[in-house]
Design a protein around this motif. Structure first.
Motif, PDB file in Angstrom:
ATOM      1  N   HIS A  39      14.091  28.779  19.238  1.00  0.00           N
ATOM      2  CA  HIS A  39      14.371  30.150  19.272  1.00  0.00           C
ATOM      3  C   HIS A  39      15.838  30.423  19.038  1.00  0.00           C
ATOM      4  N   VAL A  40      16.295  31.590  18.254  1.00  0.00           N
ATOM      5  CA  VAL A  40      17.832  31.858  18.151  1.00  0.00           C
ATOM      6  C   VAL A  40      18.336  31.783  19.407  1.00  0.00           C
ATOM      7  N   ASP A  41      19.742  31.315  19.688  1.00  0.00           N
ATOM      8  CA  ASP A  41      20.400  31.265  20.803  1.00  0.00           C
ATOM      9  C   ASP A  41      19.922  30.421  21.840  1.00  0.00           C
ATOM     10  N   SER A  42      19.118  29.631  21.255  1.00  0.00           N
ATOM     11  CA  SER A  42      18.428  28.447  22.575  1.00  0.00           C
ATOM     12  C   SER A  42      19.514  27.355  22.839  1.00  0.00           C
ATOM     13  N   GLY A  43      20.543  27.074  21.608  1.00  0.00           N
ATOM     14  CA  GLY A  43      21.563  26.168  21.648  1.00  0.00           C
ATOM     15  C   GLY A  43      21.338  25.068  20.680  1.00  0.00           C
ATOM     16  N   LYS A  44      20.663  25.300  19.490  1.00  0.00           N
ATOM     17  CA  LYS A  44      20.634  24.102  18.782  1.00  0.00           C
ATOM     18  C   LYS A  44      21.889  23.909  18.127  1.00  0.00           C
ATOM     19  N   SER A  45      22.818  25.008  17.625  1.00  0.00           N
ATOM     20  CA  SER A  45      24.095  24.416  16.970  1.00  0.00           C
ATOM     21  C   SER A  45      24.858  23.785  18.202  1.00  0.00           C
ATOM     22  N   THR A  46      25.019  24.379  19.349  1.00  0.00           N
ATOM     23  CA  THR A  46      25.782  23.644  20.095  1.00  0.00           C
ATOM     24  C   THR A  46      25.244  22.312  20.522  1.00  0.00           C
TER      25      THR A  46
ATOM     26  N   ALA B  33      29.176  24.797  18.426  1.00  0.00           N
ATOM     27  CA  ALA B  33      28.431  25.434  17.399  1.00  0.00           C
ATOM     28  C   ALA B  33      29.300  25.627  16.103  1.00  0.00           C
TER      29      ALA B  33
ATOM     30  N   GLN C  59      18.363  30.922  10.535  1.00  0.00           N
ATOM     31  CA  GLN C  59      17.006  31.045  11.249  1.00  0.00           C
ATOM     32  C   GLN C  59      15.839  31.596  10.064  1.00  0.00           C
TER      33      GLN C  59
ATOM     34  N   ASN D 106      17.253  23.248  27.769  1.00  0.00           N
ATOM     35  CA  ASN D 106      18.596  23.539  27.511  1.00  0.00           C
ATOM     36  C   ASN D 106      19.337  24.281  28.571  1.00  0.00           C
ATOM     37  N   LYS D 107      20.605  24.394  28.576  1.00  0.00           N
ATOM     38  CA  LYS D 107      21.458  25.454  29.550  1.00  0.00           C
ATOM     39  C   LYS D 107      21.041  25.299  30.929  1.00  0.00           C
TER      40      LYS D 107
ATOM     41  N   ASP E 145      22.999  24.019  33.137  1.00  0.00           N
ATOM     42  CA  ASP E 145      24.129  24.324  33.702  1.00  0.00           C
ATOM     43  C   ASP E 145      24.105  25.630  33.833  1.00  0.00           C
TER      44      ASP E 145
ATOM     45  N   SER F  45      22.201  19.818  29.264  1.00  0.00           N
ATOM     46  CA  SER F  45      23.199  21.162  28.959  1.00  0.00           C
ATOM     47  C   SER F  45      23.842  20.661  27.745  1.00  0.00           C
ATOM     48  N   GLY F  46      23.491  21.361  26.467  1.00  0.00           N
ATOM     49  CA  GLY F  46      24.285  20.858  25.286  1.00  0.00           C
ATOM     50  C   GLY F  46      25.473  21.274  25.249  1.00  0.00           C
ATOM     51  N   LEU F  47      25.730  22.328  26.030  1.00  0.00           N
ATOM     52  CA  LEU F  47      27.311  22.692  25.988  1.00  0.00           C
ATOM     53  C   LEU F  47      28.341  21.718  26.888  1.00  0.00           C
TER      54      LEU F  47
HETATM   55  P1  GDP Z   1      21.263  28.573  18.179  1.00  0.00           P
HETATM   56  O1  GDP Z   1      21.326  29.830  17.670  1.00  0.00           O
HETATM   57  O2  GDP Z   1      20.086  27.940  18.870  1.00  0.00           O
HETATM   58  O3  GDP Z   1      22.000  27.643  17.269  1.00  0.00           O
HETATM   59  O4  GDP Z   1      22.389  28.763  19.473  1.00  0.00           O
HETATM   60  P2  GDP Z   1      24.025  28.534  19.922  1.00  0.00           P
HETATM   61  O5  GDP Z   1      24.034  27.005  19.857  1.00  0.00           O
HETATM   62  O6  GDP Z   1      24.925  29.191  18.707  1.00  0.00           O
HETATM   63  O7  GDP Z   1      23.956  28.861  21.196  1.00  0.00           O
HETATM   64  C1  GDP Z   1      24.064  30.218  21.741  1.00  0.00           C
HETATM   65  C2  GDP Z   1      24.724  30.585  22.997  1.00  0.00           C
HETATM   66  O8  GDP Z   1      24.093  29.752  24.028  1.00  0.00           O
HETATM   67  C3  GDP Z   1      26.230  30.312  22.690  1.00  0.00           C
HETATM   68  O9  GDP Z   1      26.772  31.344  23.398  1.00  0.00           O
HETATM   69  C4  GDP Z   1      26.324  28.944  23.492  1.00  0.00           C
HETATM   70  O10 GDP Z   1      27.386  28.798  23.895  1.00  0.00           O
HETATM   71  C5  GDP Z   1      25.368  29.129  24.595  1.00  0.00           C
HETATM   72  N1  GDP Z   1      24.627  27.908  24.932  1.00  0.00           N
HETATM   73  C6  GDP Z   1      24.275  26.661  24.195  1.00  0.00           C
HETATM   74  N2  GDP Z   1      23.838  25.662  24.843  1.00  0.00           N
HETATM   75  C7  GDP Z   1      24.292  25.926  26.129  1.00  0.00           C
HETATM   76  C8  GDP Z   1      24.195  25.279  27.291  1.00  0.00           C
HETATM   77  O11 GDP Z   1      23.926  23.994  27.379  1.00  0.00           O
HETATM   78  N3  GDP Z   1      24.699  25.791  28.579  1.00  0.00           N
HETATM   79  C9  GDP Z   1      25.163  27.069  28.599  1.00  0.00           C
HETATM   80  N4  GDP Z   1      25.394  27.704  29.817  1.00  0.00           N
HETATM   81  N5  GDP Z   1      25.228  27.885  27.330  1.00  0.00           N
HETATM   82  C10 GDP Z   1      24.804  27.288  26.276  1.00  0.00           C
END
Ligand code: GDP
Length: 460
Positions: free
Chosen positions: A41-48, A83, A123, A179-180, A182, A220-222
């Motif tokens: 899903h969008v913002d799940s953290g794929k790019s990160t 990202a 997306q 993910n996330k 943390d 935690s991708g981040l």
């Molecule tokens: P995408 O749309 O799936 O590619 O999502 P992004 O990688 O752009 O991440 C969306 C938001 O989630 C950003 O603000 C990231 O910083 C945050 N995020 C991604 N991975 C993590 C994680 O492991 N932990 C936390 N706390 N935030 C994360």
């Protein structure tokens, strides 16, 4: 008949003539080559997460990324950096004007991973369909943050659709990365992890994913935890980190001796040559091979085969490579075309018979239903010309010649496309035998081709 242009979702410009240095295969032992895609899903953290791997593996420099973003604070600090790694790659791709897969590759001990469609901002599902159909491994990123998992898994979220698409499009291994972990709403809580796993598992099974082909892990991708290194924050999880999971997967069996089938994703002109980028589904291809481009029935010759910037001797099944062709103008080639053997070419048809599962349909579906069909990288407008049966759960005919069908049913039907497409029955060649039907931006259903027609009669 009018020559059909397949849509090009990248809007990729033609390539200027430019000379560039070539790296030649040094003959060092070859690592197994695998294609990987990040979905979710969008913002799940794929790019990160993907960015984190590329940065920590040294593929993309963190410094280079920082340069792009000087006002980090305004934009959200470190979290933005990873990202951004993907933006940086996209920029680089544009600058270097080659459809570089080399730059989004990373290595594990015995494997070379090609990240398909690394730029994470699209997306756009049709694009994802093309990308996913090239991948053997998918990492499904799920956000554990309070409310985010729920949104992604709801009816309008992308999680369910992505799960179904990965299975239908032939991904052999699915890694569900929760993910996330943390995040302050999660705190590496085992309960939250288990809750998500328990909610997703039945749906995965229903979509055809065998538990043995699915791996789960908290990350935690981040922070990079459980990505390249194991973390001590999840003592309740004793399993491998993401990179270790990738390394441990058994590559799918590859059909080396089959007549070659190469599905085309992109094309471009360079130094006057026509180049195609895509995936070799089965067989091998090497420079000098005399081949056929379908569905236009054009004889072409392979001038060179490249993996990233490296000229290689021979492409193996599963490889994503660039092939330089002679005997054809780049203008004549379209996304979705297939490069194949002259003696054993792929079929081109505009009438298929299929087993089709209706996943989403507001009311009922009848003969005459119109939508868009996606098969490997090809896209065509289609119309349902016949519905011959509804199947029961065991796959037996429950009803013959129904007047209408509805959501949740699996049917036997025919689709006619506006242009010829290159396909084979699923049991002959899976990558060219499974398809997705979409309408108004939504996935309506998925299917397997059971028969194809060359002259109006369908034959299995
Ligand atoms: P995408 O749309 O799936 O590619 O999502 P992004 O990688 O752009 O991440 C969306 C938001 O989630 C950003 O603000 C990231 O910083 C945050 N995020 C991604 N991975 C993590 C994680 O492991 N932990 C936390 N706390 N935030 C994360």
């Amino acid at each position: 008949p009018k020559q059909q242009e397949f849509p090009d979702p990248d809007g990729s410009p033609d390539i200027d003539e430019e000379t560039f240095e070539e790296e030649v295969d040094d003959g060092s032992p070859q690592k197994t080559h695998s294609n990987i895609v990040f979905v979710g899903h969008v913002d799940s953290g794929k790019s990160t997460t993907c960015g984190r791997i590329l940065v920590d593996k040294g593929v993309v420099e963190k410094r280079a990324i920082g340069r792009v973003k000087q006002d980090e604070d305004a934009q959200g600090g470190e979290e933005f950096i990873y990202a951004q790694a993907l933006d940086e790659l996209e920029e680089e791709r544009r600058r270097s004007k080659t459809f570089e897969c080399g730059h989004s590759m990373f290595e594990t001990e015995t494997k070379l991973w090609n990240v398909i469609d690394a730029p994470g901002h699209r997306q756009f599902v049709p694009h994802m369909i093309g990308g996913t159909s090239q991948a053997e491994v998918a990492v499904l990123i799920i956000s554990a943050r309070k409310g985010e998992f729920e949104t992604g898994f709801e009816k309008d979220g992308q999680t369910r659709e992505h799960i179904v698409l990965t299975k239908t499009l032939g991904v052999t291994h699915l890694i569900v990365a929760i993910n996330k972990m943390d995040d302050e709403t999660v705190h590496w809580d085992q309960g939250r992890y288990t809750e998500i796993k328990d909610k997703l598992s039945p749906f995965l099974k229903q979509s055809g994913w065998r538990p043995a082909d699915v791996r789960w892990l908290p990350i935690s991708g981040l922070k990079g935890e459980n990505v390249l290194h194991r973390t001590d924050k999840s003592p309740w999880y004793n399993g491998p980190c993401l990179i270790e999971v990738l390394e441990s997967l058994t590559p799918p069996e590859r059909m080396v001796n089959a007549p070659p089938i190469f599905t085309i994703q992109e094309k471009y002109k360079e130094s006057g040559d026509s180049n195609i980028l895509g995936k070799l589904e089965v067989g091998t291809i090497k420079a000098g091979d005399e081949m056929l481009l379908m569905p236009i029935n054009k004889q072409v010759k392979v001038k060179a085969v490249k993996k990233g910037n490296r000229t290689i001797e021979m492409a193996q099944p599963g490889d994503q490579v660039t092939i330089t062709l002679t005997g054809i103008d780049e203008q004549e080639i379209s996304r979705g075309y297939v490069l194949c053997s002259r003696t054993n070419p792929i079929h081109a048809t505009n009438l298929i018979e299929a087993q089709f599962m209706i996943m989403e349909c507001k009311s009922v579906m009848t003969k005459g239903y119109e939508a868009v069909l996606h098969v490997h990288a090809a896209t065509a407008e289609c119309i349902m010309t016949q519905i011959s049966a509804v199947l029961d759960k065991q796959g037996k005919v429950a009803q013959k010649n129904p007047d209408f069908v509805k959501q949740g049913q699996t049917i036997i039907c025919r689709f006619k496309t506006d242009i010829p497409i290159c396909v084979e029955p699923f049991k002959v060649l899976q990558p060219c035998g499974r398809f997705v039907i979409r309408d108004e931006g939504r996935t309506i259903g998925i299917g397997k081709i059971i028969g194809i027609s060359v002259k109006g009669d369908t034959k299995a």
